[in-house]
Write a protein that holds these residues in place. Structure first.
Motif, PDB file in Angstrom:
ATOM      1  N   LEU A 215       0.625  -1.129   0.013  1.00 27.41           N
ATOM      2  CA  LEU A 215      -0.087  -0.056   0.004  1.00 27.41           C
ATOM      3  C   LEU A 215       0.958   1.289  -0.107  1.00 27.41           C
ATOM      4  CD1 LEU A 215      -3.144   0.485  -0.125  1.00 27.41           C
ATOM      5  CD2 LEU A 215      -2.853   0.637   2.350  1.00 27.41           C
ATOM      6  N   SER A 216       2.115   1.178   0.539  1.00 28.34           N
ATOM      7  CA  SER A 216       2.916   2.249   0.558  1.00 28.34           C
ATOM      8  C   SER A 216       3.346   2.564  -0.986  1.00 28.34           C
ATOM      9  CB  SER A 216       4.242   1.988   1.341  1.00 28.34           C
ATOM     10  OG  SER A 216       5.122   2.816   1.179  1.00 28.34           O
ATOM     11  N   PRO A 224      -6.634  10.473  -7.393  1.00 23.70           N
ATOM     12  CA  PRO A 224      -7.886   9.983  -7.284  1.00 23.70           C
ATOM     13  C   PRO A 224      -7.953   8.409  -7.269  1.00 23.70           C
ATOM     14  CG  PRO A 224      -7.772  11.622  -8.981  1.00 23.70           C
ATOM     15  CD  PRO A 224      -6.175  11.667  -8.554  1.00 23.70           C
ATOM     16  N   VAL A 225      -6.672   7.924  -7.777  1.00 24.20           N
ATOM     17  CA  VAL A 225      -6.583   6.277  -7.531  1.00 24.20           C
ATOM     18  C   VAL A 225      -6.371   5.952  -6.014  1.00 24.20           C
ATOM     19  CG1 VAL A 225      -5.154   4.499  -8.482  1.00 24.20           C
ATOM     20  CG2 VAL A 225      -5.572   6.089  -9.834  1.00 24.20           C
ATOM     21  N   SER A 226      -5.552   6.662  -5.693  1.00 26.49           N
ATOM     22  CA  SER A 226      -5.419   6.578  -3.981  1.00 26.49           C
ATOM     23  C   SER A 226      -6.912   6.747  -3.179  1.00 26.49           C
ATOM     24  CB  SER A 226      -4.318   7.467  -3.329  1.00 26.49           C
ATOM     25  OG  SER A 226      -2.935   7.399  -4.029  1.00 26.49           O
ATOM     26  N   ALA A 227      -7.432   7.639  -3.588  1.00 24.87           N
ATOM     27  CA  ALA A 227      -8.776   7.786  -2.862  1.00 24.87           C
ATOM     28  C   ALA A 227      -9.841   6.559  -3.077  1.00 24.87           C
ATOM     29  CB  ALA A 227      -9.527   8.986  -3.421  1.00 24.87           C
ATOM     30  N   LEU A 228      -9.658   6.254  -4.468  1.00 24.43           N
ATOM     31  CA  LEU A 228     -10.697   5.009  -4.643  1.00 24.43           C
ATOM     32  C   LEU A 228     -10.177   3.666  -4.090  1.00 24.43           C
ATOM     33  CD1 LEU A 228     -13.175   4.374  -6.150  1.00 24.43           C
ATOM     34  CD2 LEU A 228     -11.996   3.759  -8.229  1.00 24.43           C
ATOM     35  N   LEU A 229      -8.933   3.425  -4.139  1.00 25.60           N
ATOM     36  CA  LEU A 229      -8.257   2.236  -3.456  1.00 25.60           C
ATOM     37  C   LEU A 229      -8.774   2.257  -2.144  1.00 25.60           C
ATOM     38  CD1 LEU A 229      -4.822   2.057  -5.195  1.00 25.60           C
ATOM     39  CD2 LEU A 229      -6.918   0.485  -5.563  1.00 25.60           C
ATOM     40  N   GLN A 282       1.578   8.851   2.594  1.00 27.63           N
ATOM     41  CA  GLN A 282       2.099   7.798   3.328  1.00 27.63           C
ATOM     42  C   GLN A 282       1.622   7.654   4.677  1.00 27.63           C
ATOM     43  OE1 GLN A 282       4.384   5.299   2.043  1.00 27.63           O
ATOM     44  NE2 GLN A 282       4.302   6.226   0.231  1.00 27.63           N
ATOM     45  N   LEU A 283       1.232   8.756   5.399  1.00 24.32           N
ATOM     46  CA  LEU A 283       0.555   8.711   6.576  1.00 24.32           C
ATOM     47  C   LEU A 283      -0.678   8.136   6.417  1.00 24.32           C
ATOM     48  CD1 LEU A 283       0.561  11.479   9.194  1.00 24.32           C
ATOM     49  CD2 LEU A 283      -1.440  10.381   8.545  1.00 24.32           C
ATOM     50  N   LEU A 284      -1.468   8.608   5.538  1.00 23.89           N
ATOM     51  CA  LEU A 284      -2.941   8.248   5.060  1.00 23.89           C
ATOM     52  C   LEU A 284      -2.945   6.723   4.681  1.00 23.89           C
ATOM     53  CD1 LEU A 284      -4.329  11.352   3.332  1.00 23.89           C
ATOM     54  CD2 LEU A 284      -4.733  10.696   5.691  1.00 23.89           C
ATOM     55  N   ALA A 285      -1.990   6.311   3.769  1.00 24.24           N
ATOM     56  CA  ALA A 285      -1.943   4.931   3.590  1.00 24.24           C
ATOM     57  C   ALA A 285      -1.674   4.131   4.713  1.00 24.24           C
ATOM     58  CB  ALA A 285      -0.688   4.609   2.607  1.00 24.24           C
ATOM     59  N   ALA A 286      -0.845   4.508   5.676  1.00 29.34           N
ATOM     60  CA  ALA A 286      -0.314   3.643   6.782  1.00 29.34           C
ATOM     61  C   ALA A 286      -1.806   3.595   7.589  1.00 29.34           C
ATOM     62  CB  ALA A 286       0.886   3.861   7.577  1.00 29.34           C
ATOM     63  N   LYS A 318     -11.599   8.391   4.316  1.00 23.10           N
ATOM     64  CA  LYS A 318     -10.554   8.571   3.534  1.00 23.10           C
ATOM     65  C   LYS A 318     -10.776   8.875   2.109  1.00 23.10           C
ATOM     66  CE  LYS A 318      -8.004   7.032   5.671  1.00 23.10           C
ATOM     67  NZ  LYS A 318      -7.048   6.076   6.334  1.00 23.10           N
ATOM     68  N   SER A 319     -11.759   8.793   1.556  1.00 23.27           N
ATOM     69  CA  SER A 319     -11.780   9.472   0.064  1.00 23.27           C
ATOM     70  C   SER A 319     -11.785  11.021   0.256  1.00 23.27           C
ATOM     71  CB  SER A 319     -13.256   9.292  -0.393  1.00 23.27           C
ATOM     72  OG  SER A 319     -13.569   7.889  -0.441  1.00 23.27           O
ATOM     73  N   LEU A 320     -12.309  11.472   1.336  1.00 26.69           N
ATOM     74  CA  LEU A 320     -12.019  13.010   1.585  1.00 26.69           C
ATOM     75  C   LEU A 320     -10.793  13.404   1.820  1.00 26.69           C
ATOM     76  CD1 LEU A 320     -13.489  15.744   2.445  1.00 26.69           C
ATOM     77  CD2 LEU A 320     -13.864  14.829   4.665  1.00 26.69           C
ATOM     78  N   LEU A 321      -9.991  12.701   2.640  1.00 25.98           N
ATOM     79  CA  LEU A 321      -8.681  12.840   3.101  1.00 25.98           C
ATOM     80  C   LEU A 321      -7.651  12.786   1.778  1.00 25.98           C
ATOM     81  CD1 LEU A 321      -8.479  11.320   6.520  1.00 25.98           C
ATOM     82  CD2 LEU A 321      -8.514  13.695   6.147  1.00 25.98           C
TER      83      LEU A 321
END
Length: 604
Positions: A215-216, A224-229, A282-286, A318-321
């Motif tokens: 995920l990192s 947008p891809v990160s938000a959807l994933l 990276q913070l949001l992913a973790a 998480k979509s919002l962030l």
């Protein structure tokens, strides 16, 4: 009624395929299709259509009863959540002027997730699961001219594919047991093997330990891809699958314990990883790994209603962030927490929306994740597990507050590359409202109805006292994090956490390099031994042929030459009488007649 369920994934899949082929009018078509898909999802959630697997496989599956596509209480929540998240992300992406290929891939991704959440058997589940993984690879490496992004997409794809092998094992075990229907898995003779395969696949797809590092790398994709994933699609798919097959986990006697501790430990350790990050994405992913850990733990507790409530609230948060982070990355050209100082003040709508998401992620009352998290804790009966999840919840308050403080503190006021577009702003207020209020489904007095909706009629809501203590602790930890200076920590520990526990290094050292070394050894064995053996066979055959042919060939050649020589001599003798002189021919005829006369006399 069934037509709506057929059309629900077919519409975005077909439109996405056309966009990939035509490469025109990406954003308008994608938004229109996503809007229609959301309307179909709401209709399906109300009407609950069913499509039996025999329509897909006329030849039949082993005991196809209960298999196919269907919308029940659990999938009704998911189809609406997936469609809504997809629409919000596509509206945002319209402001970034992405190409038609991007929008086509996003629509196919959404279609695959819709198949995944409505599948009632392992065959259709595998179809959606695989297409979703392939689209994630294409979307993470969307900017294919950048080799680093392509490598990140490949690593994420291969890591999840490694876990996906478990789903094939589960499908094989289910087929051997006589039924591929998900609801019939607990009664199969091979249920333990099926459960093991599903657990591995789900942990890999949801980036739980030890698969979290992919995920990192997925952060290399567009925002947008990160938000959807990270919202209600791929990363949540593993948690959803575990919640769907919770009766199977309970029936095995061991899978539920494995799942609950895998989720709890991921929530704890990846929360610490999030605190140590210096990069916002990276913070949001973790933090996604950590929050999904609560949902995974809910599947093992069991607390299905609480896990689904957490999933829906987390999707909005998480979509919002991620979309807000995407705005700052595009406008300011950085996602470093130090460089984002003052970003929240630059555009108040984006800053306030991000603040709502961060406060909700921290578990601060009265926002959504405060109460949804506690619905899972209320179902825990093991003191050690309860303590781990409580600490993980407090760490969530710390990393959320750290992100919030970073973007709202006074900063250098970086000059923006461009201004925020209206398309980028549009979904943020709606997502902020959902992120703030989605937790209402988990409040005492409402939660029982929610439990009946998702198939857990005995769901237990947390007491008001528990909620008050949890909310107060989250506020305290968040406040301390905001006002405190950076605590002195050993650099090695910080590096260990900031490096995602060095999980990628471990995977490379323990799995990738040994596998590549083995592959190299096998290749050398193939080249030097097997090839030599294969090439030696015809050489030996030719040598034997040469040895065997010598006596026969010599005799046969002698006979052929003798016949040829005799024929040549006869031909030479036959040519001698042919002189062309008439008197010689008369003489020869006389001799022949004389010989014939003598022969006749002698024979008589």
């Amino acid at each position: 009624m069934n037509a709506s369920l057929w059309l629900l994934p077919a519409l975005p899949a077909g439109a996405g395929g056309l966009l990939l082929l035509l490469r025109r009018a990406g954003a308008p078509v994608a938004i229109a299709v996503a809007t229609l898909t959301l309307a179909l999802a709401v209709h399906a959630a109300v009407t609950r259509p069913v499509v039996n697997a025999r329509l897909f496989f006329p030849g039949g599956l082993p005991d196809g009863t209960g298999a196919g596509l269907a919308v029940d209480g659990l999938s009704a929540v998911m189809v609406v959540t997936v469609a809504a998240a997809g629409l919000a992300v596509l509206v945002f992406a319209a402001g970034e002027t992405r190409g038609a290929r991007f929008h086509g891939l996003m629509l196919i991704f959404v279609a695959a997730m819709l198949v995944t959440v409505t599948a009632q058997d392992l065959v259709l589940l595998l179809m959606g699961w695989e297409v979703m993984g392939a689209m994630s690879y294409a979307l993470i490496g969307y900017q294919w001219r950048d080799p680093a992004r392509v490598r990140s997409g490949a690593l994420a794809f291969l890591t999840t594919r490694t876990g996906d092998l478990g789903l094939y094992v589960a499908a094989g075990a289910a087929m051997a047991g006589g039924s591929l229907a998900l609801r019939e898995l607990p009664a199969l003779a091979w249920r333990d093997l099926a459960a093991a395969g599903i657990v591995v696949a789900a942990l890999g797809k949801s980036a739980q330990l030890p698969f979290s590092f992919w995920l990192s790398r997925a952060m290399a994709g567009p925002s947008p891809v990160s938000a959807l994933l990270h919202s209600a699609t791929m990363v949540a798919a593993g948690a959803y699958l575990l919640l769907r097959v919770q009766p199977l986990l309970a029936a095995t006697g061991w899978a539920a314990s494995v799942v609950v501790w895998a989720g709890a430990l991921t929530a704890l350790t990846l929360g610490a990883v999030a605190v140590a990050q210096r990069d916002l994405k990276q913070l949001l992913a973790a933090s996604t790994c950590a929050q999904i850990g609560f949902m995974v733990a809910a599947a093992g507790v069991p607390a299905v209603a609480g896990g689904v409530a957490q999933l829906v609230a987390h999707a909005a948060v998480k979509s919002l962030l991620f979309l807000a982070a995407g705005v700052w990355l595009a406008v300011l050209g950085t996602e470093d927490l130090v460089g984002l100082g003052g970003a929240g003040r630059r555009d108040r709508l984006v800053g306030v929306a991000f603040g709502v998401g961060a406060v909700a992620l921290a578990g601060v009352p009265p926002l959504s994740l405060w109460v949804t998290k506690d619905t899972i804790l209320a179902a825990v009966r093991t003191p050690g597990l309860y303590a781990v999840l409580v600490v993980a919840g407090l760490i969530a308050a710390a990393y959320s507050a750290r992100a919030l403080a970073a973007v709202w503190r006074a900063g250098p006021g970086r000059e923006g590359v461009r201004e925020v577009t209206g398309w980028e702003r549009a979904p943020l207020p709606v997502l902020a409202l959902v992120a703030a209020g989605a937790g209402a489904v988990a409040l005492p007095g409402v939660f029982q109805a929610w439990g009946r909706l998702v198939g857990e009629p005995r769901a237990v809501a947390p007491a008001w006292g528990e909620l008050a203590m949890s909310g107060g602790a989250a506020v305290a930890v968040a406040a301390v994090t905001v006002v405190a200076t950076a605590a002195a920590r050993p650099r090695r520990v910080i590096g260990f956490l900031a490096g995602w526990l060095y999980l990628e290094r471990a995977a490379v050292g323990l799995v990738v390099r040994p596998v590549l070394a083995l592959a190299g050894a096998l290749a050398r064995f193939d080249d030097r031994v097997l090839d030599a053996a294969v090439n030696g066979v015809p050489r030996l055959g030719l040598a034997l042929a040469r040895v065997v042919r010598a006596p026969f060939e010599t005799g046969l050649d002698g006979v052929v030459r003798a016949v040829a020589a005799a024929t040549a001599r006869l031909g030479a003798l036959a040519r001698r009488p042919q002189t062309g002189q008439v008197h010689r021919y008369f003489a020869q005829a006389a001799v022949v007649l004389t010989v014939l006369a003598v022969a006749l006399v002698l024979l008589r």
